[in-house]
Scaffold this motif. Sequence first.
Motif, PDB file in Angstrom:
ATOM      1  N   LEU A   1       0.830  -1.199   0.000  1.00  0.00           N
ATOM      2  CA  LEU A   1       0.000   0.000   0.000  1.00  0.00           C
ATOM      3  C   LEU A   1       0.869   1.256   0.000  1.00  0.00           C
ATOM      4  O   LEU A   1       0.553   2.242  -0.673  1.00  0.00           O
ATOM      5  N   GLY A   2       1.981   1.213   0.738  1.00  0.00           N
ATOM      6  CA  GLY A   2       2.886   2.356   0.738  1.00  0.00           C
ATOM      7  C   GLY A   2       3.455   2.635  -0.643  1.00  0.00           C
ATOM      8  O   GLY A   2       3.569   3.785  -1.069  1.00  0.00           O
ATOM      9  N   ALA A   3       3.803   1.572  -1.370  1.00  0.00           N
ATOM     10  CA  ALA A   3       4.311   1.742  -2.731  1.00  0.00           C
ATOM     11  C   ALA A   3       3.225   2.313  -3.640  1.00  0.00           C
ATOM     12  O   ALA A   3       3.498   3.175  -4.489  1.00  0.00           O
ATOM     13  N   TYR A   4       2.004   1.848  -3.463  1.00  0.00           N
ATOM     14  CA  TYR A   4       0.878   2.371  -4.247  1.00  0.00           C
ATOM     15  C   TYR A   4       0.697   3.866  -3.993  1.00  0.00           C
ATOM     16  O   TYR A   4       0.582   4.662  -4.932  1.00  0.00           O
ATOM     17  N   ASP A   5       0.657   4.258  -2.720  1.00  0.00           N
ATOM     18  CA  ASP A   5       0.474   5.673  -2.382  1.00  0.00           C
ATOM     19  C   ASP A   5       1.608   6.529  -2.931  1.00  0.00           C
ATOM     20  O   ASP A   5       1.393   7.648  -3.394  1.00  0.00           O
ATOM     21  N   GLU A   6       2.820   5.998  -2.894  1.00  0.00           N
ATOM     22  CA  GLU A   6       3.977   6.770  -3.347  1.00  0.00           C
ATOM     23  C   GLU A   6       3.986   6.976  -4.855  1.00  0.00           C
ATOM     24  O   GLU A   6       4.300   8.077  -5.341  1.00  0.00           O
ATOM     25  N   HIS A   7       3.634   5.949  -5.605  1.00  0.00           N
ATOM     26  CA  HIS A   7       3.843   5.991  -7.054  1.00  0.00           C
ATOM     27  C   HIS A   7       2.583   6.228  -7.890  1.00  0.00           C
ATOM     28  O   HIS A   7       2.692   6.684  -9.032  1.00  0.00           O
ATOM     29  N   LEU A   8       1.408   5.895  -7.365  1.00  0.00           N
ATOM     30  CA  LEU A   8       0.220   5.871  -8.220  1.00  0.00           C
ATOM     31  C   LEU A   8      -0.852   6.878  -7.843  1.00  0.00           C
ATOM     32  O   LEU A   8      -1.951   6.843  -8.403  1.00  0.00           O
ATOM     33  N   ARG A   9      -0.554   7.787  -6.939  1.00  0.00           N
ATOM     34  CA  ARG A   9      -1.542   8.785  -6.548  1.00  0.00           C
ATOM     35  C   ARG A   9      -1.023  10.175  -6.877  1.00  0.00           C
ATOM     36  O   ARG A   9       0.162  10.447  -6.826  1.00  0.00           O
ATOM     37  N   GLY A  10      -1.944  11.068  -7.224  1.00  0.00           N
ATOM     38  CA  GLY A  10      -1.543  12.434  -7.531  1.00  0.00           C
ATOM     39  C   GLY A  10      -1.405  12.669  -9.019  1.00  0.00           C
ATOM     40  O   GLY A  10      -2.155  12.098  -9.830  1.00  0.00           O
ATOM     41  N   PRO A  11      -0.460  13.503  -9.433  1.00  0.00           N
ATOM     42  CA  PRO A  11      -0.358  13.909 -10.843  1.00  0.00           C
ATOM     43  C   PRO A  11      -0.229  12.752 -11.819  1.00  0.00           C
ATOM     44  O   PRO A  11      -0.674  12.865 -12.971  1.00  0.00           O
ATOM     45  N   VAL A  12       0.357  11.627 -11.394  1.00  0.00           N
ATOM     46  CA  VAL A  12       0.525  10.501 -12.317  1.00  0.00           C
ATOM     47  C   VAL A  12      -0.816  10.001 -12.839  1.00  0.00           C
ATOM     48  O   VAL A  12      -0.896   9.440 -13.936  1.00  0.00           O
ATOM     49  N   GLU A  13      -1.890  10.217 -12.093  1.00  0.00           N
ATOM     50  CA  GLU A  13      -3.210   9.746 -12.524  1.00  0.00           C
ATOM     51  C   GLU A  13      -3.836  10.640 -13.586  1.00  0.00           C
ATOM     52  O   GLU A  13      -4.886  10.305 -14.139  1.00  0.00           O
ATOM     53  N   LEU A  14      -3.202  11.781 -13.865  1.00  0.00           N
ATOM     54  CA  LEU A  14      -3.765  12.729 -14.820  1.00  0.00           C
ATOM     55  C   LEU A  14      -2.987  12.761 -16.122  1.00  0.00           C
ATOM     56  O   LEU A  14      -3.076  13.724 -16.879  1.00  0.00           O
ATOM     57  N   ALA A  15      -2.217  11.718 -16.398  1.00  0.00           N
ATOM     58  CA  ALA A  15      -1.491  11.658 -17.665  1.00  0.00           C
ATOM     59  C   ALA A  15      -2.486  11.734 -18.825  1.00  0.00           C
ATOM     60  O   ALA A  15      -3.481  11.008 -18.855  1.00  0.00           O
ATOM     61  N   GLY A  16      -2.238  12.631 -19.744  1.00  0.00           N
ATOM     62  CA  GLY A  16      -3.123  12.800 -20.877  1.00  0.00           C
ATOM     63  C   GLY A  16      -4.239  13.796 -20.662  1.00  0.00           C
ATOM     64  O   GLY A  16      -5.001  14.095 -21.592  1.00  0.00           O
ATOM     65  N   ALA A  17      -4.353  14.326 -19.439  1.00  0.00           N
ATOM     66  CA  ALA A  17      -5.408  15.298 -19.154  1.00  0.00           C
ATOM     67  C   ALA A  17      -5.007  16.679 -19.668  1.00  0.00           C
ATOM     68  O   ALA A  17      -3.831  16.992 -19.856  1.00  0.00           O
ATOM     69  N   THR A  18      -6.007  17.512 -19.878  1.00  0.00           N
ATOM     70  CA  THR A  18      -5.776  18.908 -20.220  1.00  0.00           C
ATOM     71  C   THR A  18      -6.266  19.784 -19.071  1.00  0.00           C
ATOM     72  O   THR A  18      -7.034  19.348 -18.211  1.00  0.00           O
ATOM     73  N   ASP A  19      -5.828  21.014 -19.074  1.00  0.00           N
ATOM     74  CA  ASP A  19      -6.271  21.961 -18.043  1.00  0.00           C
ATOM     75  C   ASP A  19      -6.043  21.426 -16.634  1.00  0.00           C
ATOM     76  O   ASP A  19      -6.917  21.500 -15.761  1.00  0.00           O
ATOM     77  N   VAL A  20      -4.865  20.876 -16.381  1.00  0.00           N
ATOM     78  CA  VAL A  20      -4.539  20.358 -15.054  1.00  0.00           C
ATOM     79  C   VAL A  20      -4.307  21.518 -14.100  1.00  0.00           C
ATOM     80  O   VAL A  20      -3.596  22.474 -14.424  1.00  0.00           O
ATOM     81  N   ALA A  21      -4.915  21.430 -12.913  1.00  0.00           N
ATOM     82  CA  ALA A  21      -4.765  22.476 -11.901  1.00  0.00           C
ATOM     83  C   ALA A  21      -4.578  21.827 -10.543  1.00  0.00           C
ATOM     84  O   ALA A  21      -5.082  20.740 -10.287  1.00  0.00           O
ATOM     85  N   THR A  22      -3.839  22.492  -9.675  1.00  0.00           N
ATOM     86  CA  THR A  22      -3.641  22.001  -8.318  1.00  0.00           C
ATOM     87  C   THR A  22      -4.283  22.969  -7.337  1.00  0.00           C
ATOM     88  O   THR A  22      -4.410  24.170  -7.596  1.00  0.00           O
ATOM     89  N   ASP A  23      -4.692  22.430  -6.215  1.00  0.00           N
ATOM     90  CA  ASP A  23      -5.267  23.223  -5.126  1.00  0.00           C
ATOM     91  C   ASP A  23      -4.819  22.572  -3.833  1.00  0.00           C
ATOM     92  O   ASP A  23      -5.449  21.623  -3.360  1.00  0.00           O
ATOM     93  N   GLY A  24      -3.707  23.050  -3.284  1.00  0.00           N
ATOM     94  CA  GLY A  24      -3.153  22.382  -2.118  1.00  0.00           C
ATOM     95  C   GLY A  24      -2.798  20.951  -2.474  1.00  0.00           C
ATOM     96  O   GLY A  24      -2.069  20.709  -3.446  1.00  0.00           O
TER      97      GLY A  24
END
Length: 223
Positions: free
Chosen positions: A9-32
Amino acid sequence: MGQDAATLLGAYDEHLRGPVELAGATDVATDGPLCRGRFSDTGFVTHRRLAPGADLPALVARTIAHFAATDVVEFEWKTRGHDLPGLAPLLRAHGLVPGPEETLMVGPVDLALGESAGPVTVRRAGADGDTTLWLAEADGVLVGTGRLEVVPGTPFAGLWGGAVDPAWRHRGVYRALTAARARYARAHGVRLLHSDCLPTSRPILERAGLVAVGTTTPWVWRR
């Protein structure tokens, strides 16, 4: 060699959560801690694990306002069972509807390399970048399909889209598809596999060495 659920689960949280899930997306924005992306007329929200001090009500309200100001028809906020407990009730209170809960499975690719079981032939039908489509056939007739998605820059690949003809279930077709994809993944440097699965797939993935490390739920807002 297997690994314990907490390590996986630690490896999953480290590598597969956050910006990596938005590959190919447009208009990417962050909020905190949040990452919001757009895929054509839909949106997607993800984040790494939220800190206990996160202002969840404000994050949810700003996210809805963000997408409401666009022309997307819906967006998905993907939650995991080990997120902060107050998140799901807030999403429900703001009108998001949960989809089916799935089991989050993770495991070493080496444990999934078993012989292709069942009276089928599995072949790779095509590739789109890091995504490959796999077909299981019996005497030239298509009886099952599945995708393998290698996640660039990580040790992971995902097992997705598994489907087997009802007449061919319980005959080793899905297991054969899993083993073939695992062998291909290892040959391309993958060390870990992951999948969000329904109850029908979980026993097969467990026999292939994947471990249930949590749950995931899609929460959907529609205009």
